[in-house]
Design a protein around this motif. Structure first.
Motif, PDB file in Angstrom:
ATOM      1  N   ALA A  22       0.924  -1.333  -0.155  1.00 44.03           N
ATOM      2  CA  ALA A  22      -0.103  -0.004  -0.028  1.00 44.03           C
ATOM      3  C   ALA A  22       0.879   1.334   0.013  1.00 44.03           C
ATOM      4  O   ALA A  22       1.966   1.167   0.486  1.00 44.03           O
ATOM      5  N   PRO A  23       0.347   2.473  -0.459  1.00 42.92           N
ATOM      6  CA  PRO A  23       1.035   3.550  -0.369  1.00 42.92           C
ATOM      7  C   PRO A  23       1.343   4.199   0.997  1.00 42.92           C
ATOM      8  O   PRO A  23       0.301   4.254   1.732  1.00 42.92           O
ATOM      9  N   LEU A  24       2.381   4.452   1.488  1.00 40.86           N
ATOM     10  CA  LEU A  24       2.820   4.904   2.591  1.00 40.86           C
ATOM     11  C   LEU A  24       3.664   6.138   2.596  1.00 40.86           C
ATOM     12  O   LEU A  24       4.696   5.801   2.173  1.00 40.86           O
ATOM     13  N   THR A  25       3.292   7.265   2.910  1.00 42.08           N
ATOM     14  CA  THR A  25       4.042   8.350   3.330  1.00 42.08           C
ATOM     15  C   THR A  25       5.188   8.126   4.274  1.00 42.08           C
ATOM     16  O   THR A  25       4.656   8.009   5.653  1.00 42.08           O
ATOM     17  N   ARG A  26       6.415   8.181   3.822  1.00 41.97           N
ATOM     18  CA  ARG A  26       7.382   8.162   4.952  1.00 41.97           C
ATOM     19  C   ARG A  26       8.223   9.227   5.121  1.00 41.97           C
ATOM     20  O   ARG A  26       9.120   9.337   6.072  1.00 41.97           O
ATOM     21  N   ASP A  56       4.995   6.344  -1.993  1.00 44.71           N
ATOM     22  CA  ASP A  56       4.502   7.175  -1.330  1.00 44.71           C
ATOM     23  C   ASP A  56       3.613   8.141  -2.306  1.00 44.71           C
ATOM     24  O   ASP A  56       4.105   8.458  -3.538  1.00 44.71           O
ATOM     25  N   ALA A  57       2.596   8.865  -1.420  1.00 43.94           N
ATOM     26  CA  ALA A  57       1.930   9.967  -2.199  1.00 43.94           C
ATOM     27  C   ALA A  57       2.918  10.829  -2.682  1.00 43.94           C
ATOM     28  O   ALA A  57       3.811  11.669  -1.824  1.00 43.94           O
ATOM     29  N   GLN A  99       2.201   7.057  -6.812  1.00 42.45           N
ATOM     30  CA  GLN A  99       0.879   7.597  -6.415  1.00 42.45           C
ATOM     31  C   GLN A  99       0.944   9.202  -6.668  1.00 42.45           C
ATOM     32  O   GLN A  99       1.666   9.610  -5.882  1.00 42.45           O
TER      33      GLN A  99
END
Ligand SMILES: Cc1cc2nc3c(=O)[nH]c(=O)nc-3n(C[C@H](O)[C@H](O)[C@H](O)COP(=O)(O)O)c2cc1C
Length: 162
Positions: A22-26, A56-57, A99
């Motif tokens: 899943a997309p994960l902003t880190r 990431d977004a 994303q």
């Protein structure tokens, strides 16, 4: 039948299993929102043969950042940084989708050069942005009232990305 480890198509792309990251902003870019070594390692570690990752977004505009250290994709330097990530994922046999996003009213002035965030309407979001405080620590802050985009400004949001 257990479908999880069977192949399928995602649009035109074949994948050999259905475990998708899943997309994960880190919040791990450099100061210019460019992916660097840390992100190359992060995505390469999570890539697998025939697998699919979602990034990431990633902001399509200088006004699109809700989180400090989030990536962008509107400068050549951003594209070069992402190219290093995609090369590393492809070297592991994996596939990655970027994303795209624009945070709109969830952007914060501290992350967009002091500008007022733009949105469809001048209505505040009741979420939080992550910014650097004066000492460089990441802190969560409330969002501000955004500025409503004029009709003739809307195409510009996309133009900035092209
Ligand atoms: C630290 C963190 C960062 C996240 N970043 C993004 C993001 O950049 N884009 C997005 O669409 N979702 C993001 N999410 C949402 C996750 O993709 C979501 O939690 C995941 O798909 C699992 O879904 P669930 O939380 O509904 O169970 C984030 C979630 C977390 C915890």
């Amino acid at each position: 039948m257990n479908m999880l480890f069977t192949q399928t198509q995602v649009g035109p792309y074949p994948v050999s299993h259905r475990v998708v990251m899943a997309p994960l902003t880190r919040m791990r870019t450099d100061a210019h929102n460019v992916p660097g070594d840390l992100m190359v390692d992060y995505y390469a570690q999570r890539a697998s043969s025939g697998g699919l990752l979602i990034s990431d977004a990633t902001s399509v505009s200088p006004l699109g950042f809700a989180y400090v250290g989030a990536p962008g994709i509107y400068t050549d330097a951003h594209a070069r940084g992402w190219r290093r990530v995609t090369n590393a994922v492809h070297a592991e046999g994996g596939r990655i989708f970027l994303q795209l996003w624009h945070a709109g009213r969830q952007a914060h002035p501290a992350n967009i050069g002091g500008e007022v965030p733009v949105a469809p309407s001048a209505i505040r979001a009741y979420e939080h942005s992550a910014i650097h405080d004066e000492s460089g620590q990441v802190v969560e802050v409330e969002q501000v009232v955004p500025r409503a985009l004029a009709l003739d400004e809307i195409p510009g949001v996309i133009e900035e990305f092209r």
